[in-house]
Design an enzyme around this catalytic site. Structure first.
Site, PDB file in Angstrom:
ATOM      1  N   GLY A  49      -3.114  13.634  26.328  1.00  0.00           N
ATOM      2  CA  GLY A  49      -2.810  14.425  24.939  1.00  0.00           C
ATOM      3  C   GLY A  49      -1.735  13.641  24.139  1.00  0.00           C
ATOM      4  O   GLY A  49      -0.627  13.210  24.416  1.00  0.00           O
ATOM      5  N   CYS A 134      -3.702  24.501  25.039  1.00  0.00           N
ATOM      6  CA  CYS A 134      -2.522  24.183  26.223  1.00  0.00           C
ATOM      7  C   CYS A 134      -1.573  25.218  26.419  1.00  0.00           C
ATOM      8  O   CYS A 134      -0.894  25.653  25.554  1.00  0.00           O
ATOM      9  CB  CYS A 134      -1.893  22.716  25.600  1.00  0.00           C
ATOM     10  SG  CYS A 134      -0.933  22.141  26.930  1.00  0.00           S
ATOM     11  N   LYS A 169     -11.800  22.015  22.853  1.00  0.00           N
ATOM     12  CA  LYS A 169     -11.539  22.402  24.330  1.00  0.00           C
ATOM     13  C   LYS A 169     -10.710  23.752  24.152  1.00  0.00           C
ATOM     14  O   LYS A 169      -9.833  24.164  23.468  1.00  0.00           O
ATOM     15  CB  LYS A 169     -10.375  21.383  24.945  1.00  0.00           C
ATOM     16  CG  LYS A 169     -10.198  21.531  26.427  1.00  0.00           C
ATOM     17  CD  LYS A 169      -9.362  20.606  27.009  1.00  0.00           C
ATOM     18  CE  LYS A 169      -9.522  20.602  28.616  1.00  0.00           C
ATOM     19  NZ  LYS A 169      -8.416  19.260  28.877  1.00  0.00           N
ATOM     20  N   GLY A 248     -12.249  22.316  38.083  1.00  0.00           N
ATOM     21  CA  GLY A 248     -12.556  22.524  39.475  1.00  0.00           C
ATOM     22  C   GLY A 248     -13.524  21.811  40.275  1.00  0.00           C
ATOM     23  O   GLY A 248     -13.683  21.749  41.283  1.00  0.00           O
TER      24      GLY A 248
END
Length: 308
Positions: A49, A134, A169, A248
């Protein structure tokens, strides 16, 4: 047949030898993994980032493993050297790896996203990924990521200042992920990354204090996969733009599930810490799976889910 020919895709106008990418914050700038991975075979590397100014990140403990090893909490706080140093020093070094460099950016204001997008509208950058979700910084991102209007404003601002593909995102810490996905699509997003980390915390019962220095942090790893799959499945039915599924993914079987749920590509995050070569193993597993199923291309898997 060339290596991974069945996995070659065209996404966002970019040639990708495989649909397997790496999630921002879990793969450095890519060069750190060059001894373990053929970076040119990855669809893209979403680099660490990046912010307008350098950030030191959060104080105290930044990473904690969750019970049973099924997940990881982090509150790094976007520690990075800043966009100017990235452009001057890091980006030129990355050219030797012949990879699609996707720069994940975070801003504290809508205008900062525009400034960053403009600064990164340069050769060597394949696309930008807007981090509006975030969960481990005290200001900025989380506000944009949970409000459809705010997320849309960030997309529009970025699109005004760059010719690069703009990926957003999205945060899973919302009531209706489809509403936000539709809003950012309408605002002009070229693709959606889904999902970012879930908000979580851990407590030290001996000290009776939070384990993380920031109290809360982003939860990632195998434990979040069911949530990520559900959201990818829902969003894929609601939007027309590509989806990069993440959350995941630890093996090729996980990746297959995301393609079946509707993802056009996938991104591997926390698993890189466990096995730095996991992305290549996922590519090999996907290729073998397609062969076993007599499928000629990975696109034949996308959204091919048979409901009961």
């Amino acid at each position: 047949m060339s290596k991974f020919e069945r996995l070659h895709i065209k996404l966002l106008g970019l040639d990708m030898k495989t649909p397997v990418m790496t999630a921002s914050g879990t793969f450095g700038f890519g060069e750190e993994f060059a001894d373990f991975v053929d970076l040119s075979l990855l669809g893209g590397v979403m680099v660490k980032g990046t912010t307008l100014k350098p950030r030191r990140g959060n104080e105290g403990v930044r990473i904690a493993e969750t019970a049973g090893g099924a997940g990881m909490l982090n509150c790094i706080g976007l520690e990075n050297p800043g966009v100017e140093l990235f452009l001057q020093e890091t980006l030129p070094r990355l050219e030797q790896y012949h990879m699609n460099v996707i720069v994940n950016i975070s801003g504290s204001t809508v205008e900062e996203y525009g400034v960053l997008a403009q600064m990164l509208d340069v050769p060597g950058v394949a696309a930008i990924e807007l981090n509006v979700s975030c969960p481990n910084v005290r200001e900025g991102g989380i506000v944009f990521g949970t409000d459809p209007k705010a997320a849309s404003a960030v997309v529009r601002e970025a699109k005004l200042h760059t010719e690069k593909p703009v990926i957003i995102k999205l945060s899973p810490n919302v009531t209706d992920i489809v509403q936000i996905a539709k809003a950012v699509e309408e605002a002009g997003a070229d693709a959606i990354s889904l999902i970012n980390t879930l908000m979580g915390m851990e407590i030290d019962i001996e000290r009776r204090r939070p384990v993380l220095g920031n109290v809360t942090g982003g939860l990632s790893g195998p434990c979040v996969k069911p949530v990520a799959l559900r959201m990818v499945y829902q969003v894929a039915k609601a939007v027309q733009i590509p989806i990069i599924g993440m959350g995941g993914i630890s093996c090729w079987q996980d990746a297959v599930q995301f393609f079946l749920a509707g993802a056009d590509a996938i991104s591997v995050g926390t698993a890189n810490f466990v096995d730095p070569a996991v992305t290549m193993k996922i590519c090999e597993g996907l290729d073998d799976y397609l062969s076993q199923k007599n499928l000629s291309h990975i696109s034949e898997l996308v959204g091919w889910l048979e409901n009961n």
